[in-house]
Design an enzyme around this catalytic site. Structure first.
Site, PDB file in Angstrom:
ATOM      1  N   CYS A   9       0.870  -1.191   0.000  1.00 23.34           N
ATOM      2  CA  CYS A   9       0.000   0.000   0.000  1.00 23.34           C
ATOM      3  C   CYS A   9       0.903   1.235   0.000  1.00 23.34           C
ATOM      4  CB  CYS A   9      -0.974  -0.026   1.174  1.00 23.34           C
ATOM      5  SG  CYS A   9      -0.207  -0.030   2.807  1.00 23.34           S
ATOM      6  N   ARG A  15      -3.293  -0.682   5.441  1.00 27.64           N
ATOM      7  CA  ARG A  15      -3.889  -1.763   4.647  1.00 27.64           C
ATOM      8  C   ARG A  15      -2.985  -2.969   4.460  1.00 27.64           C
ATOM      9  NH1 ARG A  15      -5.221   2.156  -0.220  1.00 27.64           N
ATOM     10  NH2 ARG A  15      -3.315   3.039   0.647  1.00 27.64           N
ATOM     11  N   ASP A 122      -8.151   3.879   1.104  1.00 29.92           N
ATOM     12  CA  ASP A 122      -7.183   4.270   2.124  1.00 29.92           C
ATOM     13  C   ASP A 122      -7.942   4.725   3.376  1.00 29.92           C
ATOM     14  OD1 ASP A 122      -5.282   5.458   3.680  1.00 29.92           O
ATOM     15  OD2 ASP A 122      -4.366   6.616   2.058  1.00 29.92           O
TER      16      ASP A 122
HETATM   17  P1  4NP Z   1      -1.769   2.773   4.094  1.00 31.51           P
HETATM   18  O1  4NP Z   1      -2.416   4.119   4.693  1.00 31.51           O
HETATM   19  O2  4NP Z   1      -1.246   3.121   2.728  1.00 31.51           O
HETATM   20  O3  4NP Z   1      -2.937   1.837   4.029  1.00 31.51           O
HETATM   21  O4  4NP Z   1      -0.705   2.347   5.070  1.00 31.51           O
HETATM   22  C1  4NP Z   1      -1.704   5.311   4.808  1.00 31.51           C
HETATM   23  C2  4NP Z   1      -0.828   5.481   5.850  1.00 31.51           C
HETATM   24  C3  4NP Z   1      -0.155   6.679   6.003  1.00 31.51           C
HETATM   25  C4  4NP Z   1      -0.368   7.699   5.098  1.00 31.51           C
HETATM   26  C5  4NP Z   1      -1.246   7.527   4.041  1.00 31.51           C
HETATM   27  C6  4NP Z   1      -1.906   6.325   3.895  1.00 31.51           C
HETATM   28  N1  4NP Z   1       0.301   8.934   5.281  1.00 31.51           N
HETATM   29  O5  4NP Z   1       0.043   9.865   4.479  1.00 31.51           O
HETATM   30  O6  4NP Z   1       1.128   9.077   6.193  1.00 31.51           O
END
Ligand code: 4NP
Length: 155
Positions: A9, A15, A122
């Site tokens: 991800c 995720r 997300d």
């Molecule tokens: P992930 O979610 O891609 O599912 O781990 C996110 C975690 C952190 C961030 C964005 C999406 N961030 O901008 O820090």
């Protein structure tokens, strides 16, 4: 030889750690190696988001010892299947591919199931219900992957 599956991800804290934990719970670790990574490096070295840890715990899985790492092009050599949670992750992974063979390893996770959507949303900026939804869709996709690996004698 183990089959190696990588879940990817953006942050590798919401995720893909769930996808790693869920798929691990459905396949034998002798036959399948499962890992996860993020296309961005904001959280490298950190454990998963508390909300992902909590939803996993609700379903009996402990993902709290996972550590965030960034996806790198070396992963194309290491892994047989690379699953992206959304299209943006998909294109960022493809940008690092060095061959058609590399590209062929990359799929959208939800292309493994027929849920009417093909991206895992997300949940980072939303509430806990977003994490519940993520869990449910990732769980269905991982069922399909586990079944496929089993049919191939690799589960
Ligand atoms: P992930 O979610 O891609 O599912 O781990 C996110 C975690 C952190 C961030 C964005 C999406 N961030 O901008 O820090």
């Amino acid at each position: 030889m183990k089959t190696k599956v990588l879940m990817v991800c953006l942050g590798n804290i919401c995720r893909s750690p769930l996808a790693e934990g869920i798929l691990k719970s459905k396949v034998g670790s002798k036959m399948v190696f499962v890992d996860s990574a993020g296309t961005a490096g904001y959280h490298v070295g950190n454990p998963p988001d508390q909300r992902s840890i909590a939803i996993a715990q609700k379903y009996g899985l402990d993902i709290s010892t996972q550590k965030c790492r960034r996806f790198s092009e070396v992963d194309f050599q290491e892994f047989d299947y690379i699953y992206a949670m959304d299209r943006s992750n998909f294109s960022n992974i493809i940008k690092l591919a060095n061959s058609k063979e590399d590209e062929k390893k990359v799929k959208l996770l939800l292309d493994e199931v027929d849920l009417g959507i093909n991206e895992v949303p997300d949940p980072y900026y939303g509430g806990t219900d977003g994490f519940e939804k993520v869990y449910e869709m990732v769980d269905l996709a991982c069922d399909a992957i586990a079944k496929k690996l089993e049919l191939n004698g690799r589960g």
